[in-house]
Design a protein around this motif. Structure first.
Motif, PDB file in Angstrom:
ATOM      1  N   ARG A   1       0.795  -1.212  -0.219  1.00  0.00           N
ATOM      2  CA  ARG A   1       0.052   0.087  -0.028  1.00  0.00           C
ATOM      3  C   ARG A   1       0.925   1.374  -0.006  1.00  0.00           C
ATOM      4  N   GLU A   2       1.963   1.457  -0.830  1.00  0.00           N
ATOM      5  CA  GLU A   2       2.981   2.364  -1.158  1.00  0.00           C
ATOM      6  C   GLU A   2       3.107   3.075  -2.469  1.00  0.00           C
ATOM      7  N   ILE A   3       3.237   4.040  -2.640  1.00  0.00           N
ATOM      8  CA  ILE A   3       3.352   4.743  -3.992  1.00  0.00           C
ATOM      9  C   ILE A   3       4.346   5.830  -3.907  1.00  0.00           C
ATOM     10  N   THR A   4       5.400   5.738  -4.737  1.00  0.00           N
ATOM     11  CA  THR A   4       6.347   6.786  -5.010  1.00  0.00           C
ATOM     12  C   THR A   4       6.091   7.718  -6.348  1.00  0.00           C
ATOM     13  N   VAL A   5       6.002   9.022  -6.128  1.00  0.00           N
ATOM     14  CA  VAL A   5       5.880   9.782  -7.432  1.00  0.00           C
ATOM     15  C   VAL A   5       6.857  10.930  -7.545  1.00  0.00           C
ATOM     16  N   LYS A   6       7.209  11.315  -8.795  1.00  0.00           N
ATOM     17  CA  LYS A   6       7.803  12.505  -8.834  1.00  0.00           C
ATOM     18  C   LYS A   6       6.853  13.642  -9.089  1.00  0.00           C
ATOM     19  N   ARG A   7       6.987  14.793  -8.461  1.00  0.00           N
ATOM     20  CA  ARG A   7       6.186  15.877  -8.518  1.00  0.00           C
ATOM     21  C   ARG A   7       6.791  17.022  -8.838  1.00  0.00           C
ATOM     22  N   ARG A   8       6.324  17.732  -9.819  1.00  0.00           N
ATOM     23  CA  ARG A   8       7.112  19.249 -10.060  1.00  0.00           C
ATOM     24  C   ARG A   8       6.725  20.117  -9.117  1.00  0.00           C
ATOM     25  N   SER A   9       7.868  21.026  -8.976  1.00  0.00           N
ATOM     26  CA  SER A   9       7.682  22.131  -7.969  1.00  0.00           C
ATOM     27  C   SER A   9       8.236  23.349  -8.515  1.00  0.00           C
ATOM     28  N   GLU A  10       8.303  24.399  -7.871  1.00  0.00           N
ATOM     29  CA  GLU A  10       8.768  25.707  -8.473  1.00  0.00           C
ATOM     30  C   GLU A  10      10.470  25.497  -8.196  1.00  0.00           C
ATOM     31  N   GLY A  11      10.921  24.868  -7.357  1.00  0.00           N
ATOM     32  CA  GLY A  11      12.390  24.775  -7.221  1.00  0.00           C
ATOM     33  C   GLY A  11      13.124  23.397  -7.933  1.00  0.00           C
ATOM     34  N   GLY A  12      12.249  22.803  -8.450  1.00  0.00           N
ATOM     35  CA  GLY A  12      12.869  21.227  -9.246  1.00  0.00           C
ATOM     36  C   GLY A  12      11.674  20.220  -9.094  1.00  0.00           C
ATOM     37  N   THR A  13      12.453  19.049  -9.028  1.00  0.00           N
ATOM     38  CA  THR A  13      11.411  17.721  -8.929  1.00  0.00           C
ATOM     39  C   THR A  13      11.343  17.306  -7.620  1.00  0.00           C
ATOM     40  N   GLN A  14      10.378  16.832  -7.052  1.00  0.00           N
ATOM     41  CA  GLN A  14      10.479  16.365  -5.501  1.00  0.00           C
ATOM     42  C   GLN A  14       9.984  14.870  -5.997  1.00  0.00           C
ATOM     43  N   MET A  15      10.713  14.011  -5.237  1.00  0.00           N
ATOM     44  CA  MET A  15      10.189  12.383  -5.012  1.00  0.00           C
ATOM     45  C   MET A  15       9.599  12.278  -3.739  1.00  0.00           C
ATOM     46  N   LEU A  16       8.405  11.674  -3.820  1.00  0.00           N
ATOM     47  CA  LEU A  16       7.543  11.815  -2.729  1.00  0.00           C
ATOM     48  C   LEU A  16       7.174  10.217  -2.709  1.00  0.00           C
TER      49      LEU A  16
END
Length: 283
Positions: free
Chosen positions: A159-174
């Motif tokens: 029950r886990e998910i990992t995504v790459k999210r675009r932000s103003e400062g770059g890309t976040q791995m969450l």
């Protein structure tokens, strides 16, 4: 895995017009399409289903004609379509829309199984607010990932998910747990061409249609105009700019020459910008 994807039927912005007297959007005779941002979310939902199994339920709120958008989604491969339609929803802003859709998602969970992921497009091309997806997440108490560029991995058993999210400062791995809500960015994938089998199935499918009462919505004061604090003061078409674009002759010029010429043209029009950049560079 059960995935719910929220879509919206919108007027084709390439053909939309504003009434010259009333300043309202003229929808008569304007073709409708699935909100383009929603297609990226739909394709991502279908990819997850194809890889991990399960079902994709497409949900929309709108008049009876919104059924066309749902059938189109079925042609891409969605398994089920739900239309939330009732006159009490007319005039809904993003607050009222997120309330109605969240109640419908609860009803979907009770009827077809609780969703593991709820998808939505980043925003719609008519409202352009990007508020409905986060509004649904807040009302349902779901973890939310907005502006997602890629689903990096998902572990259904853990029950886990990992995504790459675009932000103003770059890309976040969450990384987080399921269930969650995801709004997908544009350009993150390419919607598939539906198969002939899916097209035939879409034409024959029974669209699930729920009124407010059938969706379990009891407080109608949170729906439609009564539940919408947003007031649209004016709608207008932007004024056409009198100034024409400047063309740069590319003949026998290198990329560096073109870049230098472009920068020189920008500084000519905005001399303060050149001074500011020179000052910052000196710091």
């Amino acid at each position: 895995m059960h995935i719910v994807i929220c879509i919206k039927q919108v007027p084709d912005s390439a053909q939309i017009r504003v009434h010259p007297v009333t300043n309202t959007i003229m929808r008569q005779g304007v073709p409708t399409i699935i909100n383009p941002y929603d297609l990226f979310a739909l394709e991502e939902a279908l990819r997850l289903r194809d890889a991990h199994g399960g079902e994709v339920t497409v949900l929309t709120m709108g008049p009876p004609m919104a059924e066309d958008a749902l059938r189109k989604a079925l042609t891409y491969g969605a398994d089920r379509a739900v239309l939330l339609t009732d006159r009490c929803f007319a005039g809904s802003d993003t607050l009222a829309t997120s309330f109605a859709l969240s109640r419908a998602i609860v009803r979907i969970g009770e009827t077809f199984g609780a969703p593991d992921i709820v998808f939505a497009g980043k925003q719609t091309i008519d409202g352009d607010t990007a508020q409905v997806g986060p509004g649904i997440a807040k009302r349902l108490g779901l973890l939310q990932f907005t502006y997602v560029a890629k689903i990096d991995s998902i572990d259904v058993d853990a029950r886990e998910i990992t995504v790459k999210r675009r932000s103003e400062g770059g890309t976040q791995m969450l990384k987080s747990r399921l269930p969650c809500l995801i709004t997908m960015l544009e350009g993150t994938n390419e919607i598939r061409r539906g198969s002939l089998e899916d097209a035939i199935r879409a034409a024959r499918s029974q669209i699930v249609k729920w009124s407010a009462a059938e969706a379990g919505i009891e407080d109608l004061n949170k729906c439609g105009l009564r539940g919408s604090p947003t007031v649209v003061k004016r709608v207008f078409a932007p004024t056409t700019r009198a100034e024409k674009a400047t063309q740069i002759d590319m003949t026998d010029k290198t990329q560096h020459d073109l870049a230098d010429e472009l920068i020189a043209a920008i500084f000519t029009r905005q001399p303060a910008l050149e001074h500011e950049l020179a000052f910052d560079g000196g710091q």
